[in-house]
Design a protein around this motif. Structure first.
Motif, PDB file in Angstrom:
ATOM      1  N   ARG A 113      39.460  51.025  37.782  1.00  0.00           N
ATOM      2  CA  ARG A 113      38.584  50.299  38.707  1.00  0.00           C
ATOM      3  C   ARG A 113      37.296  49.872  38.005  1.00  0.00           C
ATOM      4  O   ARG A 113      36.822  48.748  38.184  1.00  0.00           O
ATOM      5  CB  ARG A 113      38.252  51.168  39.921  1.00  0.00           C
ATOM      6  CG  ARG A 113      39.370  51.289  40.933  1.00  0.00           C
ATOM      7  CD  ARG A 113      38.858  51.872  42.244  1.00  0.00           C
ATOM      8  NE  ARG A 113      38.359  53.235  42.075  1.00  0.00           N
ATOM      9  CZ  ARG A 113      39.082  54.316  42.289  1.00  0.00           C
ATOM     10  NH1 ARG A 113      40.359  54.211  42.658  1.00  0.00           N
ATOM     11  NH2 ARG A 113      38.555  55.516  42.134  1.00  0.00           N
ATOM     12  N   SER A 114      36.750  50.784  37.219  1.00  0.00           N
ATOM     13  CA  SER A 114      35.512  50.478  36.505  1.00  0.00           C
ATOM     14  C   SER A 114      35.716  49.339  35.506  1.00  0.00           C
ATOM     15  O   SER A 114      34.903  48.411  35.417  1.00  0.00           O
ATOM     16  CB  SER A 114      35.020  51.730  35.779  1.00  0.00           C
ATOM     17  OG  SER A 114      33.892  51.450  34.990  1.00  0.00           O
ATOM     18  N   ARG A 115      36.818  49.391  34.758  1.00  0.00           N
ATOM     19  CA  ARG A 115      37.077  48.348  33.761  1.00  0.00           C
ATOM     20  C   ARG A 115      37.364  47.013  34.440  1.00  0.00           C
ATOM     21  O   ARG A 115      36.922  45.962  33.958  1.00  0.00           O
ATOM     22  CB  ARG A 115      38.244  48.768  32.876  1.00  0.00           C
ATOM     23  CG  ARG A 115      37.964  49.995  32.032  1.00  0.00           C
ATOM     24  CD  ARG A 115      39.022  50.185  30.955  1.00  0.00           C
ATOM     25  NE  ARG A 115      38.929  51.493  30.353  1.00  0.00           N
ATOM     26  CZ  ARG A 115      37.995  51.859  29.477  1.00  0.00           C
ATOM     27  NH1 ARG A 115      37.064  50.993  29.138  1.00  0.00           N
ATOM     28  NH2 ARG A 115      37.995  53.077  28.973  1.00  0.00           N
ATOM     29  N   ARG A 116      38.111  47.055  35.517  1.00  0.00           N
ATOM     30  CA  ARG A 116      38.374  45.815  36.245  1.00  0.00           C
ATOM     31  C   ARG A 116      37.077  45.201  36.754  1.00  0.00           C
ATOM     32  O   ARG A 116      36.866  43.989  36.687  1.00  0.00           O
ATOM     33  CB  ARG A 116      39.311  46.091  37.419  1.00  0.00           C
ATOM     34  CG  ARG A 116      40.780  46.066  37.068  1.00  0.00           C
ATOM     35  CD  ARG A 116      41.608  46.360  38.292  1.00  0.00           C
ATOM     36  NE  ARG A 116      43.008  46.032  38.105  1.00  0.00           N
ATOM     37  CZ  ARG A 116      43.975  46.410  38.936  1.00  0.00           C
ATOM     38  NH1 ARG A 116      43.659  47.136  40.010  1.00  0.00           N
ATOM     39  NH2 ARG A 116      45.223  46.087  38.713  1.00  0.00           N
ATOM     40  N   GLY A 117      36.199  46.058  37.291  1.00  0.00           N
ATOM     41  CA  GLY A 117      34.920  45.559  37.781  1.00  0.00           C
ATOM     42  C   GLY A 117      34.103  44.915  36.682  1.00  0.00           C
ATOM     43  O   GLY A 117      33.489  43.858  36.887  1.00  0.00           O
TER      44      GLY A 117
END
Length: 513
Positions: free
Chosen positions: A469-473
């Motif tokens: 989720r963090s990388r996608r964000g």
């Protein structure tokens, strides 16, 4: 006005220092017979850089709006037509000089000739490379995160699929397919971290470094960097045009990612064979034989292995092209050293897609998986651990005792370890709790050391998902910043053109923006 090839060649044929165009054979090798491929590959990026550079030059007053605005307008027209006026032409000194020469022939030297003010093909090429590469890396990250997300979804759906994990190609201990998929997703997260590091490295803009020594003109490199979506300009002119280590870092990251994908493909290919029968892949993901009617080939995994190997070869090729070259602008580095990255990256993106489709379309055959966990005596370590816990037996002795029982089982053709142990060592089982020896129960109980227990596996899935989720964000924000830069650049171009209109109508000032 139609610009003929003769007019173009007249401009290219005498550069002041060099008279005549490039030898035709050399031209064919270096630039091709016509420029169409290079137009599609490079010119959309070149014109983006040109707009940013011209806007900055007008805003700083280094070039008058009266010179900048016709160039911006003509660049817009050319790009809007797909660069039709350049197609089918030869590019005896490369597509950029074909394009610039056309502008000079079309608009005159007083206007077309100012395009390269305070700039070189060297810093232009370094900037275009980074614009192209950052999109490639972003696409790779998107493909990688989609594979990770698929692995995590399949992990959640396969918590009861118990099978033997193998060491040295021999059944070792019982785990779940959920545990395996989560482990692969976790390993791929480190590859994603490497690609994000490459993306961060690509966030500096070389424009302004010139040929190698910068420029004496007071350009605003922060402005051009912002208009092109970079966070900052490069701070050293030699480094800016000499270095292509981002290519090497990307290929190294892809090479390591390729190793992981090949190992995943290897396991999946084994487990889909008739000899294992652990997984069945959907019909739309397999092929058959042109001769043998019984065949059901998961051949896509062989493509994955081949595609995943390419970046390592590309890294070797690129590194050798750059090796022992001067630390300055160099065609061996900036052109030949860069060539291998595009096909390697494209192939890796395909490999990510293919293996994701297989993971999503592979269904576990739980009967075959559990049966092999039993017949492979994957509960042997659990029995040894039980002897340690219940009888205080030293582990090495317990290991030897259980191994001795299994050797007897092999001679007698027995497969159930608990039954064989009760017959061979009944004293172990008197007055003690019975051992947990069903592979499904063993897997569920292995919570420590990151084992396949339900809580341990669920925790790892959530950990990787949070990272995902963090990388996608971060990637979404990066793409948003690039889109905003494109809008800002368009607005800045329109602003300069608007000033030019006001100047022509007499309602604005003449001179500089």
């Amino acid at each position: 006005m139609v610009i003929s090839n003769a007019q173009i060649l007249a401009h290219l044929g005498d550069t002041g220092r060099v008279a005549g165009t490039l030898n035709p054979t050399a031209q064919s090798i270096l630039f091709g017979d016509v420029a169409d491929d290079a137009i599609d590959r490079d010119l959309p990026w070149i014109t983006q850089v040109d707009r940013a550079h011209l806007v900055m030059m007008a805003e700083t007053g280094l070039l008058p709006v009266a010179q900048v605005s016709p160039l911006l307008r003509r660049i817009d027209e050319m790009e809007g037509s797909g660069f039709a006026v350049l197609r089918g032409r030869s590019a005896p000194r490369g597509v950029y000089l074909l394009y610039e020469t056309y502008l000079i022939a079309d608009l005159g030297e007083e206007i077309g000739g100012v395009l390269q003010t305070a700039r070189s093909r060297n810093d232009l090429g370094a900037t275009v490379l980074r614009l192209r590469l950052r999109n490639v890396v972003a696409d790779l990250l998107t493909g990688l995160t989609r594979l990770q997300a698929t692995l995590l979804r399949r992990a959640e759906a396969c918590t009861d699929a118990v099978f033997p994990i193998y060491t040295h190609y021999q059944p070792a201990q019982p785990v779940t397919l959920a545990h395996y998929y989560a482990g692969v997703a976790a390993a791929l997260d480190r590859d994603a971290e490497s690609l994000h590091a490459v993306l961060a490295d690509l966030d500096r803009c070389p424009l302004g470094a010139g040929a190698v020594g910068g420029t004496g003109l007071p350009i605003d490199t922060r402005r051009t960097a912002a208009l092109l979506g970079f966070s900052a300009p490069w701070t050293h002119s030699i480094d800016a045009v000499a270095s292509r280590d981002a290519v090497l870092r990307l290929l190294a990251a892809l090479g390591i990612l390729g190793v992981m994908l090949s190992r995943l493909a290897h396991d999946l290919q084994l487990w889909t064979t008739g000899e294992f029968g652990f997984l069945t892949v959907a019909d739309d993901l397999v092929g058959t034989s042109s001769m043998m009617p019984q065949k059901r080939n998961v051949y896509m995994l062989e493509h994955v292995k081949g595609l995943a190997a390419a970046p390592m070869g590309a890294l070797t090729s690129a590194a050798m092209a750059m090796h022992a070259t001067p630390f300055s602008n160099s065609i061996a580095v900036g052109t030949e050293g860069v060539k291998p990255v595009w096909s390697a990256a494209s192939g890796m993106l395909d490999a990510l897609t293919l293996v994701r489709l297989i993971v999503a379309g592979a269904e576990p055959n739980q009967g075959a998986m559990r049966l092999r966990a039993v017949t492979g005596q994957t509960n042997a370590t659990a029995l040894a651990d039980w002897l340690v816990r219940e009888h205080g037996m030293p582990f090495r002795r317990a290991h030897h005792e259980v191994g001795d029982i299994i050797r007897s089982m092999m001679v007698q053709g027995v497969v159930d370890l608990e039954t064989a142990a009760r017959e061979a060592r009944p004293e172990w089982f008197r007055g003690t709790r019975s051992p947990v020896l069903r592979p499904v129960d063993i897997a569920a109980a292995q919570e420590h050391g990151g084992g396949p227990g339900r809580e341990s596996t669920a925790s790892e899935i959530e950990r990787v998902r949070a990272s995902l989720r963090s990388r996608r964000g971060a990637l979404v924000e990066q793409r948003r910043r690039w889109r905003q830069a494109r809008r800002s650049l368009r607005g800045a171009v329109d602003g300069v053109l608007g000033i030019a209109v006001l100047d022509r109508t007499g309602r604005g000032r003449s001179g500089h923006a």
